[in-house]
Design a protein around this motif. Structure first.
Motif, PDB file in Angstrom:
ATOM      1  N   CYS A  81       0.900  -1.281   0.001  1.00 50.83           N
ATOM      2  CA  CYS A  81      -0.077   0.024  -0.042  1.00 50.83           C
ATOM      3  C   CYS A  81       0.807   1.264  -0.012  1.00 50.83           C
ATOM      4  O   CYS A  81       0.821   2.115   0.999  1.00 50.83           O
ATOM      5  CB  CYS A  81      -0.781   0.052   1.020  1.00 50.83           C
ATOM      6  N   PRO A  82       1.700   1.791  -1.037  1.00 47.67           N
ATOM      7  CA  PRO A  82       2.389   2.635  -1.225  1.00 47.67           C
ATOM      8  C   PRO A  82       1.436   4.028  -1.178  1.00 47.67           C
ATOM      9  O   PRO A  82       0.304   4.165  -1.539  1.00 47.67           O
ATOM     10  CB  PRO A  82       3.015   2.383  -2.581  1.00 47.67           C
ATOM     11  N   TRP A  83       2.326   5.127  -0.649  1.00 48.70           N
ATOM     12  CA  TRP A  83       1.727   6.332  -0.753  1.00 48.70           C
ATOM     13  C   TRP A  83       1.629   6.852  -2.046  1.00 48.70           C
ATOM     14  O   TRP A  83       2.826   6.753  -2.808  1.00 48.70           O
ATOM     15  CB  TRP A  83       2.486   7.177   0.204  1.00 48.70           C
ATOM     16  N   LEU A  84       0.465   7.317  -2.815  1.00 47.75           N
ATOM     17  CA  LEU A  84       0.671   7.816  -4.253  1.00 47.75           C
ATOM     18  C   LEU A  84       0.360   9.346  -4.324  1.00 47.75           C
ATOM     19  O   LEU A  84       0.613   9.725  -5.560  1.00 47.75           O
ATOM     20  CB  LEU A  84      -0.370   6.952  -4.779  1.00 47.75           C
ATOM     21  N   PHE A  85      -0.304   9.797  -3.499  1.00 50.33           N
ATOM     22  CA  PHE A  85      -0.610  11.269  -3.701  1.00 50.33           C
ATOM     23  C   PHE A  85      -0.468  12.242  -2.880  1.00 50.33           C
ATOM     24  O   PHE A  85      -0.441  11.715  -1.450  1.00 50.33           O
ATOM     25  CB  PHE A  85      -2.307  11.221  -3.822  1.00 50.33           C
ATOM     26  N   GLY A  86       0.201  13.514  -3.244  1.00 49.14           N
ATOM     27  CA  GLY A  86       0.116  14.401  -2.204  1.00 49.14           C
ATOM     28  C   GLY A  86       0.169  15.792  -2.955  1.00 49.14           C
ATOM     29  O   GLY A  86      -0.045  15.873  -4.099  1.00 49.14           O
ATOM     30  N   SER A  87      -0.086  16.891  -2.093  1.00 48.24           N
ATOM     31  CA  SER A  87      -0.510  17.926  -2.720  1.00 48.24           C
ATOM     32  C   SER A  87       0.355  19.141  -1.952  1.00 48.24           C
ATOM     33  O   SER A  87       0.140  19.317  -0.845  1.00 48.24           O
ATOM     34  CB  SER A  87      -2.190  18.401  -2.720  1.00 48.24           C
ATOM     35  N   ASP A  88       0.615  20.173  -2.926  1.00 50.61           N
ATOM     36  CA  ASP A  88       1.562  21.285  -1.949  1.00 50.61           C
ATOM     37  C   ASP A  88       0.686  22.351  -1.946  1.00 50.61           C
ATOM     38  O   ASP A  88       1.086  23.311  -1.267  1.00 50.61           O
ATOM     39  CB  ASP A  88       2.442  21.676  -3.083  1.00 50.61           C
ATOM     40  N   GLU A  89      -0.552  22.502  -2.368  1.00 48.74           N
ATOM     41  CA  GLU A  89      -1.545  23.348  -2.081  1.00 48.74           C
ATOM     42  C   GLU A  89      -2.991  22.846  -1.904  1.00 48.74           C
ATOM     43  O   GLU A  89      -3.917  22.866  -2.611  1.00 48.74           O
ATOM     44  CB  GLU A  89      -1.888  24.323  -3.590  1.00 48.74           C
ATOM     45  N   PRO A  90      -3.051  22.470  -0.561  1.00 47.50           N
ATOM     46  CA  PRO A  90      -4.217  21.766  -0.162  1.00 47.50           C
ATOM     47  C   PRO A  90      -5.490  22.624  -0.216  1.00 47.50           C
ATOM     48  O   PRO A  90      -6.645  22.084  -0.531  1.00 47.50           O
ATOM     49  CB  PRO A  90      -4.015  21.285   1.239  1.00 47.50           C
ATOM     50  N   GLU A  91      -5.391  23.857   0.129  1.00 44.15           N
ATOM     51  CA  GLU A  91      -6.523  24.762   0.119  1.00 44.15           C
ATOM     52  C   GLU A  91      -7.052  24.938  -1.613  1.00 44.15           C
ATOM     53  O   GLU A  91      -8.203  24.811  -1.661  1.00 44.15           O
ATOM     54  CB  GLU A  91      -6.081  26.350   0.450  1.00 44.15           C
ATOM     55  N   ALA A  92      -6.086  25.073  -2.493  1.00 45.69           N
ATOM     56  CA  ALA A  92      -6.756  24.981  -3.819  1.00 45.69           C
ATOM     57  C   ALA A  92      -7.267  23.758  -4.233  1.00 45.69           C
ATOM     58  O   ALA A  92      -8.041  23.692  -5.004  1.00 45.69           O
ATOM     59  CB  ALA A  92      -5.411  25.264  -4.748  1.00 45.69           C
ATOM     60  N   LEU A  93      -6.362  22.616  -3.858  1.00 45.97           N
ATOM     61  CA  LEU A  93      -7.241  21.213  -4.067  1.00 45.97           C
ATOM     62  C   LEU A  93      -8.769  21.111  -3.839  1.00 45.97           C
ATOM     63  O   LEU A  93      -9.400  20.817  -4.498  1.00 45.97           O
ATOM     64  CB  LEU A  93      -6.308  20.142  -3.345  1.00 45.97           C
ATOM     65  N   PHE A  94      -8.848  21.602  -2.356  1.00 46.82           N
ATOM     66  CA  PHE A  94     -10.491  21.419  -2.216  1.00 46.82           C
ATOM     67  C   PHE A  94     -11.291  22.518  -2.677  1.00 46.82           C
ATOM     68  O   PHE A  94     -12.249  22.354  -2.974  1.00 46.82           O
ATOM     69  CB  PHE A  94     -10.293  21.324  -0.496  1.00 46.82           C
ATOM     70  N   GLY A  95     -10.371  23.818  -2.793  1.00 44.39           N
ATOM     71  CA  GLY A  95     -11.234  24.951  -3.590  1.00 44.39           C
ATOM     72  C   GLY A  95     -11.709  24.658  -4.753  1.00 44.39           C
ATOM     73  O   GLY A  95     -12.766  25.093  -5.284  1.00 44.39           O
ATOM     74  N   SER A  96     -10.793  23.753  -5.502  1.00 42.77           N
ATOM     75  CA  SER A  96     -11.512  23.146  -7.077  1.00 42.77           C
ATOM     76  C   SER A  96     -12.656  22.314  -6.917  1.00 42.77           C
ATOM     77  O   SER A  96     -13.298  22.334  -7.975  1.00 42.77           O
ATOM     78  CB  SER A  96     -10.161  22.464  -7.752  1.00 42.77           C
ATOM     79  N   PHE A  97     -13.074  21.947  -5.678  1.00 43.41           N
ATOM     80  CA  PHE A  97     -14.290  21.224  -5.547  1.00 43.41           C
ATOM     81  C   PHE A  97     -15.294  22.098  -5.001  1.00 43.41           C
ATOM     82  O   PHE A  97     -16.281  21.218  -4.447  1.00 43.41           O
ATOM     83  CB  PHE A  97     -14.039  19.813  -5.126  1.00 43.41           C
ATOM     84  N   GLY A  98     -15.062  23.141  -4.607  1.00 46.66           N
ATOM     85  CA  GLY A  98     -16.408  24.229  -4.239  1.00 46.66           C
ATOM     86  C   GLY A  98     -16.057  24.301  -2.739  1.00 46.66           C
ATOM     87  O   GLY A  98     -17.099  24.783  -2.202  1.00 46.66           O
ATOM     88  N   TYR A  99     -15.039  24.109  -2.003  1.00 41.83           N
ATOM     89  CA  TYR A  99     -14.835  24.127  -0.597  1.00 41.83           C
ATOM     90  C   TYR A  99     -13.804  25.523  -0.382  1.00 41.83           C
ATOM     91  O   TYR A  99     -12.959  25.475  -1.140  1.00 41.83           O
ATOM     92  CB  TYR A  99     -14.206  22.938  -0.267  1.00 41.83           C
ATOM     93  N   THR A 100     -14.130  25.927   0.522  1.00 36.10           N
ATOM     94  CA  THR A 100     -13.376  27.190   1.093  1.00 36.10           C
ATOM     95  C   THR A 100     -12.643  26.370   2.309  1.00 36.10           C
ATOM     96  O   THR A 100     -13.161  26.075   3.299  1.00 36.10           O
ATOM     97  CB  THR A 100     -13.938  28.292   1.760  1.00 36.10           C
ATOM     98  N   ALA A 101     -11.275  26.268   2.140  1.00 33.58           N
ATOM     99  CA  ALA A 101     -10.540  25.449   3.075  1.00 33.58           C
ATOM    100  C   ALA A 101      -9.262  26.076   3.755  1.00 33.58           C
ATOM    101  O   ALA A 101      -8.884  27.084   3.158  1.00 33.58           O
ATOM    102  CB  ALA A 101     -10.115  24.003   2.372  1.00 33.58           C
ATOM    103  N   GLU A 102      -8.865  25.404   4.731  1.00 34.92           N
ATOM    104  CA  GLU A 102      -7.898  25.598   5.449  1.00 34.92           C
ATOM    105  C   GLU A 102      -6.819  24.700   5.655  1.00 34.92           C
ATOM    106  O   GLU A 102      -7.492  23.586   6.241  1.00 34.92           O
ATOM    107  CB  GLU A 102      -8.129  26.642   6.882  1.00 34.92           C
TER     108      GLU A 102
END
Length: 310
Positions: A252-273
């Protein structure tokens, strides 16, 4: 993220439980990713036995079983090598902070009179429905693969959750889990609270995006979401090699990471911190390492992301 050179090893107090461990023939049915839920339970059991525990989970030891403790021993060996300084995050401290952070997050959400439904996806060996009191207006949905929920039900036999609890044996990559959730009483027209804990780094990027899109699609405006996430450097940093190799060897290797988590969630309609362990509100006096500023590049990071649906 740099690491304190002389960070202490975690407390090794034996886990405690309100009941003796049961035999667990259902463990054989769990695949590699599903077994990581036993690791989480083992970490929670050990934390519960510490004098300075951030929470107590009286069900964790029975849920972890000997298999979970064996997985934890492998992680410990990679995290705290016999020779040399620790270079990877302290998994016991990280898990303790993560659990407490999301404990507080869910309880704060439930205190809002508008909160009537909470969804854990995946549920794993989580026992929050059993170890906390929840308002009577809350419906609590747990989604996970059939083998995970069957094992969990076996280990918790004879105990009752302290909430209107609805368990759904589904795979989050399956095409119809939303229909199953609606049939179980979930109402997409009113705000909900979702927790995606210990999930996203095991998924390919396309699956991560697909799940966030599907959750957003059945979440009313004002709905909450929370998740833990690593950055892209955490997937490749040489200092992470020992820990990453453990998960890869398990299948079960690690496969995904994001340097901009706020933008990631923002792209799906969330205002995130996003907050990092060790920062205010995500420390609890337990994070042993320096916390690099967000602008610093080339360092591994972990994020706790939380936000609201626009």
């Amino acid at each position: 993220m740099t690491t304190a050179p002389h960070a202490a090893r975690p407390d090794t107090t034996s886990p405690s439980s309100t009941a003796p461990e049961r035999t667990a023939p259902g463990i054989a049915a769990l695949d590699a990713v599903e077994r990581t839920s036993l690791l989480t339970a083992a970490l929670r059991a050990i934390e519960s036995g510490r004098a300075d525990h951030l929470y107590q989970d009286p069900y964790a030891a029975a849920l972890a079983g000997e298999t979970g403790l064996g997985l934890l021993a492998e992680v410990r060996a990679a995290t705290f090598p016999a020779a040399g300084a620790r270079t990877v995050p302290s998994t016991p401290d990280y898990n303790a902070i993560r659990t407490r952070f999301f404990d507080d997050y869910l309880q704060a959400a439930a205190a809002d009179p508008a909160t009537t439904q909470i969804v854990l996806a995946p549920a794993g060996m989580d026992s929050r429905a059993w170890r906390f009191d929840w308002p009577s207006r809350v419906r609590w949905f747990e989604l996970d693969r059939p083998a995970v929920l069957a094992y969990k039900e076996q280990q918790l036999a004879g105990t009752a959750p302290r909430v209107d609890h609805r368990s759904l044996a589904v795979d989050l990559t399956a095409p119809d889990w939303e229909d199953r959730l609606l049939a179980a009483g979930y109402d997409p027209s009113v705000p909900s609270t979702w927790l995606l804990e210990g999930l996203l780094y095991y998924l390919p990027e396309a699956d991560t995006h697909r799940i966030l899109r599907r959750v957003a699609a059945i979440s009313a405006p004002g709905s909450r979401i929370a998740a833990d996430l690593v950055n892209t450097d955490a997937l490749t940093a040489p200092q992470m090699t020992a820990l990453l190799a453990v998960f890869a060897d398990w299948g079960c290797p690690w496969l995904f990471g994001s340097d901009e988590p706020e933008a990631l969630f923002g792209s799906f309609g969330y205002t995130a911190e996003a907050v990092q362990p060790g920062e205010p509100g995500a420390d609890f006096g337990r994070w042993p390492d320096p916390v690099p500023p967000r602008g610093e590049r080339g360092v591994r990071r972990v994020f706790f992301v939380h936000g609201r649906r626009n």
